[in-house]
Design a protein around this motif. Structure first.
Motif, mmCIF file in Angstrom:
data_model
loop_
_atom_site.group_PDB
_atom_site.id
_atom_site.type_symbol
_atom_site.label_atom_id
_atom_site.label_comp_id
_atom_site.label_asym_id
_atom_site.label_seq_id
_atom_site.Cartn_x
_atom_site.Cartn_y
_atom_site.Cartn_z
ATOM 1 N N GLN A 15 1.020 -1.252 0.094
ATOM 2 C CA GLN A 15 0.086 0.037 -0.042
ATOM 3 C C GLN A 15 0.967 1.231 -0.064
ATOM 4 O O GLN A 15 0.728 2.170 -0.687
ATOM 5 N N GLN A 18 2.232 1.631 -3.395
ATOM 6 C CA GLN A 18 1.002 2.431 -4.172
ATOM 7 C C GLN A 18 0.890 3.621 -4.125
ATOM 8 O O GLN A 18 0.958 4.583 -4.887
ATOM 9 N N GLU A 19 0.940 4.111 -2.793
ATOM 10 C CA GLU A 19 0.754 5.571 -2.491
ATOM 11 C C GLU A 19 1.841 6.334 -3.167
ATOM 12 O O GLU A 19 1.651 7.457 -3.459
ATOM 13 N N GLN A 20 3.036 5.600 -3.059
ATOM 14 C CA GLN A 20 4.123 6.402 -3.606
ATOM 15 C C GLN A 20 4.141 6.605 -4.855
ATOM 16 O O GLN A 20 4.652 7.669 -5.316
ATOM 17 N N VAL A 21 3.640 5.710 -5.492
ATOM 18 C CA VAL A 21 3.547 5.658 -7.176
ATOM 19 C C VAL A 21 2.371 6.748 -7.370
ATOM 20 O O VAL A 21 2.545 7.514 -8.363
ATOM 21 N N GLN A 22 1.374 6.855 -6.628
ATOM 22 C CA GLN A 22 0.195 7.865 -6.761
ATOM 23 C C GLN A 22 0.891 9.256 -6.734
ATOM 24 O O GLN A 22 0.575 10.111 -7.365
ATOM 25 N N LYS A 23 1.547 9.176 -5.323
ATOM 26 C CA LYS A 23 2.165 10.664 -5.085
ATOM 27 C C LYS A 23 3.130 11.005 -6.042
ATOM 28 O O LYS A 23 2.985 12.293 -6.703
ATOM 29 N N SER A 24 4.072 10.221 -6.529
ATOM 30 C CA SER A 24 5.043 10.620 -7.750
ATOM 31 C C SER A 24 4.138 10.850 -8.864
ATOM 32 O O SER A 24 4.496 11.896 -9.812
ATOM 33 N N THR A 25 3.097 10.024 -9.469
ATOM 34 C CA THR A 25 2.309 10.386 -10.630
ATOM 35 C C THR A 25 1.460 11.834 -10.322
ATOM 36 O O THR A 25 1.720 12.505 -11.254
ATOM 37 N N ALA A 26 1.120 12.140 -9.215
ATOM 38 C CA ALA A 26 0.354 13.166 -9.071
ATOM 39 C C ALA A 26 1.419 14.438 -9.024
ATOM 40 O O ALA A 26 1.220 15.603 -9.676
#
Length: 196
Positions: A15, A18-26
Motif C-alpha cells: 500500500q 502504491q501510495e508512493q507511485v500515486q504521489k509521484s504520478t500526482a
C-alpha cells in the motif's frame, strides 16, 4: 486444521508503494501542468505583446493618414471662390504679347531719315502705356505721322482684338545736339477693363 498466515507488513508495504507511485504520478502531473501553464502564459503574453505592437503601428499609421487628410482638407479650404475667380480671369484674360508687339513695331514709322522708336512700354491694370520718339522731318509733320501710326494700330486686328481704345497722351519737342526729335506717349485700354 489449517493455519493461515497473514503478513500485514507486506500488505502495508504494498500500500505504501502504491501510495508512493500515486504521489509521484500526482507530483509529475502537477509539475507538467505548471510547465504547460507557464508555456501557455508565456505564449499568450508574447502574442498579446505582438498584437499590441502591431496595433500601435497601425494606430500611428492611422494618425499620420488622418493628419495628412486634415492638411488636405485645410488646403482645399484655402482655395476659395475668390481664388477660383482669379484663376479663371487669368486663364480667360491672358494676352499673347507677340502679335501685339509685332503690330506695334510693324506700323511704327521707319522711313529714313526720320525713323521712330519705341523706348518703353508697360502694362498695368488693363492699360498699355507706350513711350517713344522720332526724328523731326523738315516738313514737321510729326503729329500727322503719330496720328497715322495710331490709326493704323487701331485698324490692325492683331492689336485691336484685345485693346479696344487707343489714345494719344502727349508729345514733346526736344533739341538733341542740333537734331530735333519728338517724344510721344500713348495708351491702349484692354476691352472690358476700366483703368483704376
Amino acid at each position: 486444521m489449517m493455519k493461515y498466515r497473514i503478513n500485514l507488513v507486506e500488505r502495508i508495504r504494498q500500500q505504501e508503494k502504491q501510495e508512493q507511485v500515486q504521489k509521484s504520478t500526482a507530483t509529475l502531473i502537477t509539475v507538467l501542468s505548471f510547465v504547460l501553464l507557464f508555456l501557455a502564459c508565456t505564449y499568450a503574453a508574447s502574442t498579446v505583446l505582438k498584437m499590441r505592437t502591431a496595433l500601435e503601428a497601425e494606430r500611428r499609421k492611422l494618425d499620420r493618414i488622418e493628419a495628412e487628410y486634415r492638411k488636405y482638407q485645410e488646403t482645399r479650404m484655402i482655395v476659395d471662390k475668390a481664388d477660383i475667380e482669379l484663376l479663371d480671369r487669368l486663364q480667360t484674360g491672358r494676352i499673347f504679347w507677340t502679335k501685339k508687339l509685332a503690330a506695334m513695331a510693324f506700323h511704327l514709322p521707319n522711313r529714313p531719315p526720320n525713323p521712330y522708336w519705341i523706348t518703353r512700354f508697360s502694362y498695368n491694370k488693363g492699360v498699355l502705356n507706350v513711350k517713344g520718339y522720332g526724328l523731326i522731318s523738315p516738313m514737321q509733320e510729326q503729329l500727322i505721322t503719330i496720328d497715322d501710326y495710331l490709326n493704323n494700330l487701331r485698324a490692325d486686328t492683331a492689336f485691336s482684338d484685345v485693346f479696344g481704345s487707343c489714345h494719344f497722351n502727349s508729345t514733346v519737342l526736344n533739341d538733341e545736339g542740333g537734331r530735333e526729335r519728338v517724344s510721344f506717349d500713348y495708351s491702349a485700354e484692354k476691352k472690358g477693363d476700366k483703368p483704376q
